[in-house]
Scaffold this active site. Sequence first.
Site, short mmCIF file in Angstrom:
data_model
loop_
_atom_site.label_atom_id
_atom_site.label_comp_id
_atom_site.label_asym_id
_atom_site.label_seq_id
_atom_site.Cartn_x
_atom_site.Cartn_y
_atom_site.Cartn_z
N HIS A 171 39.53 47.95 35.29
CA HIS A 171 40.79 47.96 36.02
C HIS A 171 41.88 48.72 35.28
CE1 HIS A 171 41.67 44.28 33.52
NE2 HIS A 171 42.86 44.81 33.51
N ASP A 202 33.85 44.65 35.19
CA ASP A 202 35.18 45.05 34.71
C ASP A 202 35.11 45.71 33.33
OD1 ASP A 202 37.86 45.47 34.77
OD2 ASP A 202 38.45 43.38 34.53
N SER A 280 44.34 43.99 28.08
CA SER A 280 43.14 44.42 28.79
C SER A 280 42.36 45.43 27.97
CB SER A 280 43.52 45.08 30.12
OG SER A 280 43.78 44.13 31.09
#
Length: 503
Positions: A171, A202, A280
């Site tokens: 993402h 992911d 992230s």
Amino acid sequence: MSIAVTNCCLSAISSTVKFRCSASSSRRLLATNSSVACVASKAFKHNRKHSKRGSPDDRTNNKDREAVSQKKSAGRAKDERSSPFHADAKSGNAKPFGAQRKDNKSFQFDLKEQPVGAGNLQGAAFLNAVVKVYCTHTAPDYSLPWQKQRQFTSTGSAFMIGNGKLLTNAHCVEYQTQVKVKRRGDDTKYVAKVLARGVDCDIALLAVESEQFWEGAEPLQLGHLPHLQEAVTVVGYPLGGDTISVTKGVVSRIEVTSYAHGSSDLLGIQIDAAINPGNSGGPAFNDRGECIGVAFQVYRSEEAENIGYVIPTTVVTHFLSDYERNQKYTGFPSLGVLLQKLENPALRECLKVPCSQGVLVRRVEPTSDANRVLKEGDVIVSFDNVKVGCEGTVPFRSNERIAFRFLISQKFAGDVAELGIIRNGESMQVQVVLNPRVHLVPYHVDGGQPSYLITAGLVFTPLSEPLIDDECEDSIGLKLLTKARYSSAKFKGEQIVILSQVN
């Protein structure tokens, strides 16, 4: 919006069941985003009213891309209203991906050396392997499929794994037009290329060709799956900061969990260390300096605190092995069946199951290989000689059990699984070829740009979850929405095509 439904052969799909839950809790993808335009892209849903995927949260301040997803039963959901997870990070002796560069030595941490503690973490060499990611995104406009939305930027984290490769979250680089990375203590940004994106897990694999970027670099070593209460340290660049950030905690739980970005169920590590927007793609370390996973999402709820999630090295290793074997990412396989627990003794007696084990096959997807050998009413009692409990769990490590889906996720696309089943009271063994599940209404569009057809002023486009996000579920219609969420593809290539515009 005028809507017409028809079936045509445009791409392979299948269907899942989607459930809704309270909007008071949410799972967030944590990649810090900032806009370069006044109005940000609608396709990154967490900034929008009907958020469903990792996307910019605020166009004037650096915030993390938010996407919400939760999967229940055979269904899969991914919008902020349907899941309490917001995403931002397997086991085995995993090694750095690929061959190492000649001028770089593999990072080997001697277990006999002094553990990395709070006092000496600042000077630890492995911190230099963590880099900051700068990404420019251009999302498509699903309502007007021939157009693009305005660009926006985001920041996240990544880390070196050897052979000129970096790992980050998928993402973080979704709909990317340009990706750059910057090393710790450096003021130069280097262009990175996205080699592979695993939407369901992911994870994204990046490559940097600049020799200067890799000077003196030491790739991280992937470690074992940690145990409960084991210390964990999360490293990254949260909240748009230019300097590295370190947070510490412990492993709280290890189980199959919902991945917000890919709307999938894979093994996840729950920790209580702080994970914030921008973390992230950053690594999580144990107290020996080994990477045990990738930080990627948090659970935010009025009833819970300090719940973050890490993608374990078992999932990371599967992603890297898949890329090495196929020179592309093919995805995690699926059995292609809808299962029901067999806790009810009366139901087990009716199905002639002699012991308290097995799960009932409620539905078989017509496009899966399981449709060739399994039938509704069959009871799956074993998977590759591992017994399946009546609650749909299998043994996991010592004195632990985990969801049956974990065994399926250990396989690769095209692998054969041997199932032990009971049919009408008779035991038998069957073999099933496992392949990634495709959806009647896809959660992500391959290539990043939706297809469409314009004829006589009518605009036709395949129905997808991003399109439902853009148009709002209320405008889609209950009958079409029910078909999209609960129906399976009857043949390979079936799609739901709608009339999206009348010009």
